[in-house]
Every structure is written in structure tokens, then in C-alpha cells.
Design a protein around this motif. Structure first.
Motif, PDB file in Angstrom:
ATOM      1  N   ARG A   1      -8.150  22.017   4.368  1.00  0.00           N
ATOM      2  CA  ARG A   1      -8.559  20.633   4.249  1.00  0.00           C
ATOM      3  C   ARG A   1      -7.618  19.856   3.320  1.00  0.00           C
ATOM      4  NH1 ARG A   1      -9.892  16.383   6.580  1.00  0.00           N
ATOM      5  NH2 ARG A   1     -11.085  14.907   5.392  1.00  0.00           N
ATOM      6  N   GLN A   2      -7.197  20.520   2.240  1.00  0.00           N
ATOM      7  CA  GLN A   2      -6.262  19.867   1.318  1.00  0.00           C
ATOM      8  C   GLN A   2      -4.936  19.538   2.004  1.00  0.00           C
ATOM      9  OE1 GLN A   2      -6.446  18.945  -2.253  1.00  0.00           O
ATOM     10  NE2 GLN A   2      -8.490  18.810  -1.374  1.00  0.00           N
ATOM     11  N   THR A   3      -4.460  20.447   2.847  1.00  0.00           N
ATOM     12  CA  THR A   3      -3.217  20.196   3.581  1.00  0.00           C
ATOM     13  C   THR A   3      -3.387  19.012   4.520  1.00  0.00           C
ATOM     14  OG1 THR A   3      -2.663  22.535   3.452  1.00  0.00           O
ATOM     15  CG2 THR A   3      -1.490  21.236   5.101  1.00  0.00           C
ATOM     16  N   ALA A   4      -4.523  18.936   5.194  1.00  0.00           N
ATOM     17  CA  ALA A   4      -4.791  17.808   6.093  1.00  0.00           C
ATOM     18  C   ALA A   4      -4.860  16.505   5.312  1.00  0.00           C
ATOM     19  CB  ALA A   4      -6.093  18.045   6.854  1.00  0.00           C
ATOM     20  N   LEU A   5      -5.478  16.533   4.149  1.00  0.00           N
ATOM     21  CA  LEU A   5      -5.557  15.332   3.312  1.00  0.00           C
ATOM     22  C   LEU A   5      -4.165  14.895   2.856  1.00  0.00           C
ATOM     23  CD1 LEU A   5      -8.686  16.132   1.107  1.00  0.00           C
ATOM     24  CD2 LEU A   5      -8.487  14.312   2.810  1.00  0.00           C
ATOM     25  N   THR A   6      -3.347  15.869   2.487  1.00  0.00           N
ATOM     26  CA  THR A   6      -1.990  15.543   2.050  1.00  0.00           C
ATOM     27  C   THR A   6      -1.190  14.956   3.200  1.00  0.00           C
ATOM     28  OG1 THR A   6      -2.067  17.312   0.421  1.00  0.00           O
ATOM     29  CG2 THR A   6       0.103  16.452   0.972  1.00  0.00           C
ATOM     30  N   ALA A   7      -1.315  15.534   4.380  1.00  0.00           N
ATOM     31  CA  ALA A   7      -0.601  15.010   5.552  1.00  0.00           C
ATOM     32  C   ALA A   7      -1.032  13.581   5.840  1.00  0.00           C
ATOM     33  CB  ALA A   7      -0.847  15.899   6.762  1.00  0.00           C
ATOM     34  N   ALA A   8      -2.321  13.307   5.726  1.00  0.00           N
ATOM     35  CA  ALA A   8      -2.810  11.942   5.941  1.00  0.00           C
ATOM     36  C   ALA A   8      -2.289  11.019   4.846  1.00  0.00           C
ATOM     37  CB  ALA A   8      -4.331  11.933   5.972  1.00  0.00           C
ATOM     38  N   SER A   9      -2.250  11.523   3.628  1.00  0.00           N
ATOM     39  CA  SER A   9      -1.761  10.726   2.513  1.00  0.00           C
ATOM     40  C   SER A   9      -0.292  10.377   2.690  1.00  0.00           C
ATOM     41  CB  SER A   9      -1.968  11.488   1.202  1.00  0.00           C
ATOM     42  OG  SER A   9      -1.475  10.755   0.122  1.00  0.00           O
ATOM     43  N   LEU A  10       0.496  11.316   3.209  1.00  0.00           N
ATOM     44  CA  LEU A  10       1.928  11.083   3.404  1.00  0.00           C
ATOM     45  C   LEU A  10       2.223  10.207   4.624  1.00  0.00           C
ATOM     46  CD1 LEU A  10       3.349  14.627   2.641  1.00  0.00           C
ATOM     47  CD2 LEU A  10       3.690  12.552   1.301  1.00  0.00           C
ATOM     48  N   GLY A  11       1.234   9.994   5.451  1.00  0.00           N
ATOM     49  CA  GLY A  11       1.440   9.228   6.669  1.00  0.00           C
ATOM     50  C   GLY A  11       1.979   7.839   6.447  1.00  0.00           C
ATOM     51  N   HIS A  12       1.715   7.290   5.281  1.00  0.00           N
ATOM     52  CA  HIS A  12       2.171   5.940   4.995  1.00  0.00           C
ATOM     53  C   HIS A  12       3.675   5.869   4.737  1.00  0.00           C
ATOM     54  CE1 HIS A  12       2.611   7.381   0.965  1.00  0.00           C
ATOM     55  NE2 HIS A  12       3.036   6.190   0.569  1.00  0.00           N
ATOM     56  N   SER A  13       4.301   6.994   4.373  1.00  0.00           N
ATOM     57  CA  SER A  13       5.693   6.956   3.934  1.00  0.00           C
ATOM     58  C   SER A  13       6.640   6.485   5.037  1.00  0.00           C
ATOM     59  CB  SER A  13       6.132   8.309   3.378  1.00  0.00           C
ATOM     60  OG  SER A  13       6.068   9.301   4.366  1.00  0.00           O
ATOM     61  N   GLY A  14       6.413   6.886   6.274  1.00  0.00           N
ATOM     62  CA  GLY A  14       7.262   6.423   7.364  1.00  0.00           C
ATOM     63  C   GLY A  14       7.167   4.926   7.566  1.00  0.00           C
ATOM     64  N   LEU A  15       5.963   4.395   7.439  1.00  0.00           N
ATOM     65  CA  LEU A  15       5.784   2.954   7.593  1.00  0.00           C
ATOM     66  C   LEU A  15       6.431   2.213   6.430  1.00  0.00           C
ATOM     67  CD1 LEU A  15       4.726   0.436   8.951  1.00  0.00           C
ATOM     68  CD2 LEU A  15       2.470   0.919   7.962  1.00  0.00           C
ATOM     69  N   ILE A  16       6.259   2.713   5.234  1.00  0.00           N
ATOM     70  CA  ILE A  16       6.862   2.049   4.080  1.00  0.00           C
ATOM     71  C   ILE A  16       8.381   2.036   4.213  1.00  0.00           C
ATOM     72  CG2 ILE A  16       7.333   2.375   1.608  1.00  0.00           C
ATOM     73  CD1 ILE A  16       4.336   2.884   1.255  1.00  0.00           C
ATOM     74  N   GLU A  17       8.964   3.160   4.582  1.00  0.00           N
ATOM     75  CA  GLU A  17      10.419   3.228   4.735  1.00  0.00           C
ATOM     76  C   GLU A  17      10.908   2.256   5.809  1.00  0.00           C
ATOM     77  OE1 GLU A  17      13.591   6.482   6.341  1.00  0.00           O
ATOM     78  OE2 GLU A  17      12.063   7.213   4.948  1.00  0.00           O
ATOM     79  N   ALA A  18      10.226   2.209   6.931  1.00  0.00           N
ATOM     80  CA  ALA A  18      10.628   1.305   8.015  1.00  0.00           C
ATOM     81  C   ALA A  18      10.464  -0.156   7.609  1.00  0.00           C
ATOM     82  CB  ALA A  18       9.808   1.599   9.277  1.00  0.00           C
ATOM     83  N   LEU A  19       9.367  -0.464   6.941  1.00  0.00           N
ATOM     84  CA  LEU A  19       9.121  -1.848   6.512  1.00  0.00           C
ATOM     85  C   LEU A  19      10.134  -2.277   5.451  1.00  0.00           C
ATOM     86  CD1 LEU A  19       7.148  -4.141   7.172  1.00  0.00           C
ATOM     87  CD2 LEU A  19       5.673  -3.298   5.334  1.00  0.00           C
ATOM     88  N   GLN A  20      10.492  -1.357   4.554  1.00  0.00           N
ATOM     89  CA  GLN A  20      11.519  -1.666   3.556  1.00  0.00           C
ATOM     90  C   GLN A  20      12.853  -1.967   4.244  1.00  0.00           C
ATOM     91  OE1 GLN A  20      11.191   1.959   1.281  1.00  0.00           O
ATOM     92  NE2 GLN A  20      10.154   0.921  -0.411  1.00  0.00           N
ATOM     93  N   ALA A  21      13.231  -1.149   5.211  1.00  0.00           N
ATOM     94  CA  ALA A  21      14.495  -1.363   5.918  1.00  0.00           C
ATOM     95  C   ALA A  21      14.481  -2.700   6.653  1.00  0.00           C
ATOM     96  CB  ALA A  21      14.766  -0.214   6.885  1.00  0.00           C
ATOM     97  N   GLU A  22      13.359  -3.011   7.304  1.00  0.00           N
ATOM     98  CA  GLU A  22      13.262  -4.294   8.013  1.00  0.00           C
ATOM     99  C   GLU A  22      13.373  -5.452   7.038  1.00  0.00           C
ATOM    100  OE1 GLU A  22      10.078  -6.906  10.619  1.00  0.00           O
ATOM    101  OE2 GLU A  22       9.980  -4.718  10.814  1.00  0.00           O
ATOM    102  N   ARG A  23      12.663  -5.362   5.931  1.00  0.00           N
ATOM    103  CA  ARG A  23      12.696  -6.422   4.911  1.00  0.00           C
ATOM    104  C   ARG A  23      14.102  -6.621   4.357  1.00  0.00           C
ATOM    105  NH1 ARG A  23      10.383  -4.785  -0.731  1.00  0.00           N
ATOM    106  NH2 ARG A  23      12.222  -3.468  -0.496  1.00  0.00           N
ATOM    107  N   ASN A  24      14.742  -5.513   3.986  1.00  0.00           N
ATOM    108  CA  ASN A  24      16.056  -5.604   3.361  1.00  0.00           C
ATOM    109  C   ASN A  24      17.098  -6.148   4.327  1.00  0.00           C
ATOM    110  OD1 ASN A  24      14.751  -4.534   1.140  1.00  0.00           O
ATOM    111  ND2 ASN A  24      15.537  -2.472   1.450  1.00  0.00           N
ATOM    112  N   LEU A  25      17.028  -5.720   5.589  1.00  0.00           N
ATOM    113  CA  LEU A  25      17.949  -6.232   6.600  1.00  0.00           C
ATOM    114  C   LEU A  25      17.703  -7.719   6.836  1.00  0.00           C
ATOM    115  CD1 LEU A  25      20.198  -5.700   8.653  1.00  0.00           C
ATOM    116  CD2 LEU A  25      18.416  -5.122  10.322  1.00  0.00           C
ATOM    117  N   ALA A  26      16.443  -8.120   6.875  1.00  0.00           N
ATOM    118  CA  ALA A  26      16.119  -9.543   7.066  1.00  0.00           C
ATOM    119  C   ALA A  26      16.754 -10.385   5.969  1.00  0.00           C
ATOM    120  CB  ALA A  26      14.605  -9.735   7.093  1.00  0.00           C
TER     121      ALA A  26
END
Length: 193
Positions: A1-26
Motif C-alpha cells: 500500500r505504501q508503494t502504491a501511495l508513493t506512486a500516486a504521490s509521484l504522479g504529479h512530477s510528470g505534469l509539473i515538469e511538462a508545465l514548467q517546460a511549457e511555461r518557460n518556453l512561452a
């Protein structure tokens, strides 16, 4: 269960990285500075596609999670509803890029940064439920790395914004703004060490 929680917690990192790249390029495209920094993203379409895909992936990953997690991230994901408007503003400015769009580019950067802050906040609250110390450490490293990248971008944006104003960075208030952002950057990098 802890591994599943961690995986869910890390799920935001891909979105943050993509949004940062979009923002910086803009920002760079609006100011006509695209050749000055390599962001690892080809163009607006690729950056936006990556953001859209990462948003959809995060939505899928939280779909089966606890109500509290779904609700918290759903609220953060709702902040992305402003993306179409921001993208229109970017497109309008890049038709004739340059420092004439300094204020608009600053406002767009701040709006993207607000979305990122909402996502970071959701993660901060959710990560508290990960009790396993090793999993928590890994989650924290990914999260702090994203914070460090964000802090660096904020320092750079503020230096460009203030540095292109009449007189450059020449008031105590402006120096304090840059110093506070630099402090946040140093703190975020320190958390990784």
C-alpha cells in the motif's frame, strides 16, 4: 500500500515538469529569446502536447485512489482550466515577439507559476501519508528536484523582467525580490543534497 501511495504521490512530477517546460518556453518565445536557452522541448505544440498528456496521465493515476487524494488533486487539476486562455495570450505575443511583450510575458509566467504552486501544494499534503522512510525519501527527492527547477526559472524570469525595465534592477524592492527568489532556489537545492 505504501508503494502504491508513493506512486500516486509521484504522479504529479510528470505534469509539473511538462508545465514548467511549457511555461518557460512561452516566456522565451514571447520575448524573442528562444535561441538563448535549451529547454529540451522543440516547440509550443510539443510542450503543450506533453502538458496535456501528463495531465491526462495524472487524472488516470488518481482515479482509483482515496477520496481525499482524488479531491485534492482534482482541485489542483482544475487550475489547468486556464491553459487555453494562457496559450492564446502566448500565441498572440509570439506573432511579433520581443521586449514589447515584457509585461504580458511576466503576467503569463506568473499565471503558469500559480498553477504549479497548486500542484506542489497538493503533493505536499498528500505526501504526508507515505510512512515508509525509504519511499518517502525517494518521493521527497523527486519533489525537491522539481522545486529547485521551478525556483531557478523564477529567479531567471524575475531577472529578465526587472533587468529589462528602465534602470534595470535598481531599487531596494527589486533587489529584495531577486534575493528572496534566490534564497528559495538555494533552499530547494539544499534539500536535495
Amino acid at each position: 500500500r505504501q508503494t502504491a501511495l508513493t506512486a500516486a504521490s509521484l504522479g504529479h512530477s510528470g505534469l509539473i515538469e511538462a508545465l514548467q517546460a511549457e511555461r518557460n518556453l512561452a516566456l522565451l518565445r514571447m520575448l524573442g529569446l528562444t535561441g538563448e536557452v535549451d529547454l529540451g522541448v522543440e516547440d509550443d505544440a510539443a510542450a503543450r502536447d506533453a502538458t496535456n498528456a501528463a495531465s491526462a496521465a495524472l487524472r488516470r493515476s488518481i482515479a482509483g485512489e482515496q477520496d481525499a487524494l482524488r479531491t485534492d488533486y482534482a482541485e489542483a487539476l482544475e487550475s489547468l482550466s486556464f491553459l487555453p486562455e494562457l496559450r492564446e495570450r502566448v500565441d498572440a505575443a509570439v506573432a511579433d515577439p520581443g521586449l514589447a511583450h515584457r509585461e504580458e510575458a511576466h503576467d503569463v509566467f506568473i499565471a503558469y507559476t500559480g498553477m504549479l504552486a497548486t500542484l506542489f501544494g497538493s503533493h505536499d499534503r498528500f505526501a504526508l501519508v507515505v510512512d515508509d522512510p525509504q519511499l518517502r525519501q525517494g518521493d521527497d527527492l523527486v519533489h525537491y528536484g522539481a522545486h529547485a527547477a521551478d525556483a531557478a526559472a523564477q529567479v531567471a524570469e524575475r531577472l529578465v523582467y526587472l533587468g529589462t525595465s528602465p534602470g534595470g534592477v535598481d531599487t531596494a524592492s527589486e533587489v529584495v525580490q531577486v534575493a528572496e527568489l534566490r534564497r528559495d532556489h538555494v533552499r530547494a537545492n539544499g534539500a536535495i543534497d
